[in-house]
Design a protein around this motif. Structure first.
Motif, short mmCIF file in Angstrom:
data_model
loop_
_atom_site.label_atom_id
_atom_site.label_comp_id
_atom_site.label_asym_id
_atom_site.label_seq_id
_atom_site.Cartn_x
_atom_site.Cartn_y
_atom_site.Cartn_z
N MET A 171 -3.41 -10.54 6.84
CA MET A 171 -3.88 -9.20 6.97
C MET A 171 -3.57 -8.51 5.59
SD MET A 171 -2.13 -6.13 9.34
CE MET A 171 -0.75 -6.16 8.23
N ASN A 172 -2.61 -8.81 4.78
CA ASN A 172 -2.50 -8.36 3.39
C ASN A 172 -3.61 -8.55 2.56
OD1 ASN A 172 -0.05 -7.40 4.79
ND2 ASN A 172 1.19 -8.89 3.66
N SER A 173 -3.68 -9.92 2.63
CA SER A 173 -4.79 -10.34 1.58
C SER A 173 -6.37 -9.73 1.92
CB SER A 173 -5.15 -11.93 1.55
OG SER A 173 -5.42 -12.25 2.95
N ASN A 174 -6.73 -9.63 3.22
CA ASN A 174 -7.67 -8.74 3.56
C ASN A 174 -7.83 -7.39 3.34
OD1 ASN A 174 -8.71 -11.10 4.76
ND2 ASN A 174 -8.04 -10.54 6.82
N ALA A 175 -6.57 -6.62 3.26
CA ALA A 175 -6.53 -5.31 2.85
C ALA A 175 -6.69 -5.11 1.45
CB ALA A 175 -5.14 -4.67 3.44
N ALA A 176 -6.09 -6.00 0.81
CA ALA A 176 -6.10 -6.00 -0.77
C ALA A 176 -7.58 -6.33 -1.28
CB ALA A 176 -5.22 -7.13 -1.38
N GLY A 234 8.87 2.20 8.03
CA GLY A 234 8.46 1.02 8.70
C GLY A 234 6.94 0.56 8.34
N GLU A 235 6.02 1.61 8.24
CA GLU A 235 4.71 1.20 7.98
C GLU A 235 4.60 0.84 6.64
OE1 GLU A 235 2.38 4.51 10.85
OE2 GLU A 235 2.55 4.98 8.64
N ARG A 236 5.24 1.43 5.67
CA ARG A 236 5.34 0.92 4.35
C ARG A 236 5.82 -0.53 4.31
NH1 ARG A 236 9.08 3.10 1.71
NH2 ARG A 236 8.24 2.11 -0.24
N GLN A 237 6.89 -0.87 4.84
CA GLN A 237 7.68 -2.09 4.66
C GLN A 237 6.59 -3.23 5.14
OE1 GLN A 237 11.66 -2.23 5.38
NE2 GLN A 237 11.83 -4.18 6.13
N PHE A 238 6.05 -3.06 6.54
CA PHE A 238 5.33 -3.93 6.88
C PHE A 238 3.66 -3.86 6.68
CE2 PHE A 238 8.87 -3.15 9.75
CZ PHE A 238 9.43 -4.33 9.51
N LYS A 239 3.55 -3.21 5.77
CA LYS A 239 2.34 -3.14 5.11
C LYS A 239 0.97 -2.45 5.90
CE LYS A 239 3.90 -5.52 1.68
NZ LYS A 239 4.21 -4.78 0.53
N LEU A 276 -2.84 -1.37 4.80
CA LEU A 276 -4.00 -1.66 5.42
C LEU A 276 -4.85 -0.26 5.76
CD1 LEU A 276 -5.75 -3.32 7.24
CD2 LEU A 276 -4.34 -2.98 8.98
N LYS A 277 -4.17 0.81 6.21
CA LYS A 277 -4.72 2.29 6.46
C LYS A 277 -5.58 2.60 5.14
CE LYS A 277 -2.13 3.64 10.62
NZ LYS A 277 -3.58 4.04 11.55
N GLN A 278 -4.52 2.61 4.06
CA GLN A 278 -5.28 3.03 2.85
C GLN A 278 -6.62 2.17 2.47
OE1 GLN A 278 -1.79 2.39 0.34
NE2 GLN A 278 -1.19 4.65 0.53
N SER A 298 8.96 7.57 2.08
CA SER A 298 8.27 6.89 1.08
C SER A 298 9.17 6.08 0.06
CB SER A 298 7.35 7.94 0.09
OG SER A 298 8.18 8.92 -0.27
N ARG A 299 10.41 6.27 0.23
CA ARG A 299 11.25 5.58 -0.75
C ARG A 299 12.43 4.74 -0.19
NH1 ARG A 299 8.98 10.24 -2.81
NH2 ARG A 299 8.77 10.17 -5.32
N THR A 300 12.43 4.63 1.23
CA THR A 300 13.44 3.75 1.83
C THR A 300 12.83 2.72 2.52
OG1 THR A 300 13.65 5.50 3.78
CG2 THR A 300 15.37 5.62 1.81
N SER A 301 13.46 1.81 2.93
CA SER A 301 13.15 0.58 3.68
C SER A 301 13.20 1.06 5.28
CB SER A 301 13.87 -0.49 3.60
OG SER A 301 15.26 -0.28 3.87
N ALA A 302 12.45 0.39 6.01
CA ALA A 302 12.73 0.59 7.38
C ALA A 302 13.81 0.55 8.08
CB ALA A 302 11.86 -0.36 8.24
#
Length: 267
Positions: A1-6, A100-105, A109-111, A179-183
């Motif tokens: 998923m990460n590679s497809n988003a990138a 959580g959305e940031r940490q798990f990418k 994907l949404k961006q 935006s600045r902390t982990s899940a």
């Protein structure tokens, strides 16, 4: 998923053309599915809907008002509980969930998807407004039915609107934290920021003179005074009401602007 988003090139997203109806539909769907997700997590929504009203009913039962109670005495507990109720969805809805959305990418994907920038954030804001509106209406109805407050229709609308707009700075605070902390840390950090604001802003009891100045650094203090003024109760304006509005608007703008820059730069 990460590679497809990138792999999605930003230029390809810019070539996607959508009508105004399609854009509005995306905003609607983001808000709808965000709301459904919140309903599937009772630990998120139910405490913010039940706790303020439940505590309010408990306290007014334990501490009935004197017959000659002033408007300020009637409004004080009500505004404190109502503000507690609207702070939660804004801060925790943006803080823990966005982290959580940031940490798990998922945010990455949404961006990468061909959708309006920030649609997912607007969806979260819409959900915070829905929960805040439900809390405000239930609080006003309960307080009026139990004769704890006595507001005209105009005052009720002003109080409700003030509280509803008051969600904005707390969304911005949660946005900044998320935006600045982990899940794993976001919920704890949000709680550490949330609790002092409840107690040091004088929402529930007057602060001792030696530390009362701390309230000036707490957004709930300014919102509380504006809400008391909207309900015709005694209030404290540092300068005037416009100053309080400016303080809350500045907190909202500066934190949101800083966070948007951070997410645009590094996600």
């Amino acid at each position: 998923m990460n590679s497809n988003a990138a792999a999605v090139a930003p230029s390809s997203l810019g070539s996607v053309h959508m009508s105004n109806f399609q854009v509005l539909r995306i905003y609607y769907l983001e808000a709808k599915f965000e709301f459904i997700r919140s309903l599937r997590n009772p630990g998120f929504g139910m405490p913010f809907l039940i706790m303020p009203v439940g505590l309010f009913l408990l306290f007014i039962t334990l501490s009935p008002l004197p017959e000659n109670a002033t408007t300020a005495q009637r409004m004080y507990l009500f505004t404190g509980m109502a503000i507690m109720g609207i702070m939660g969805p804004g801060m925790f809805g943006f803080g823990a969930i966005l982290a959580g959305e940031r940490q798990f990418k998922l945010l990455q994907l949404k961006q990468a998807l061909p959708m309006p920038a920030g649609a997912h954030l607007i969806g979260k804001f819409a959900v915070a407004l829905i929960y805040a509106a439900a809390t405000i209406v239930s609080m006003i109805v309960a307080a009026e039915l139990l004769d704890r407050i006595s507001l005209t229709l105009t005052q009720s609308l002003l109080v409700g609107l003030t509280l509803l707009l008051g969600v904005l700075p707390f969304c911005a605070i949660g946005f900044y934290i998320g935006s600045r902390t982990s899940a794993h840390l976001a919920a704890g950090v949000t709680t550490v920021v949330y609790m002092p604001q409840l107690y040091l802003s004088g929402l529930f009891f007057p602060m001792p003179p030696s530390i009362s100045w701390l309230a000036l650094f707490m957004p709930p203090f300014y919102l509380n005074q504006l809400t008391l003024a909207a309900g015709g109760a005694e209030h404290i304006f540092i300068g005037n009401g416009f100053v309080h509005v400016v303080v809350l608007a500045a907190v909202t703008f500066l934190l949101a602007w800083s966070t948007v820059r951070k997410l645009a730069r590094s996600g």
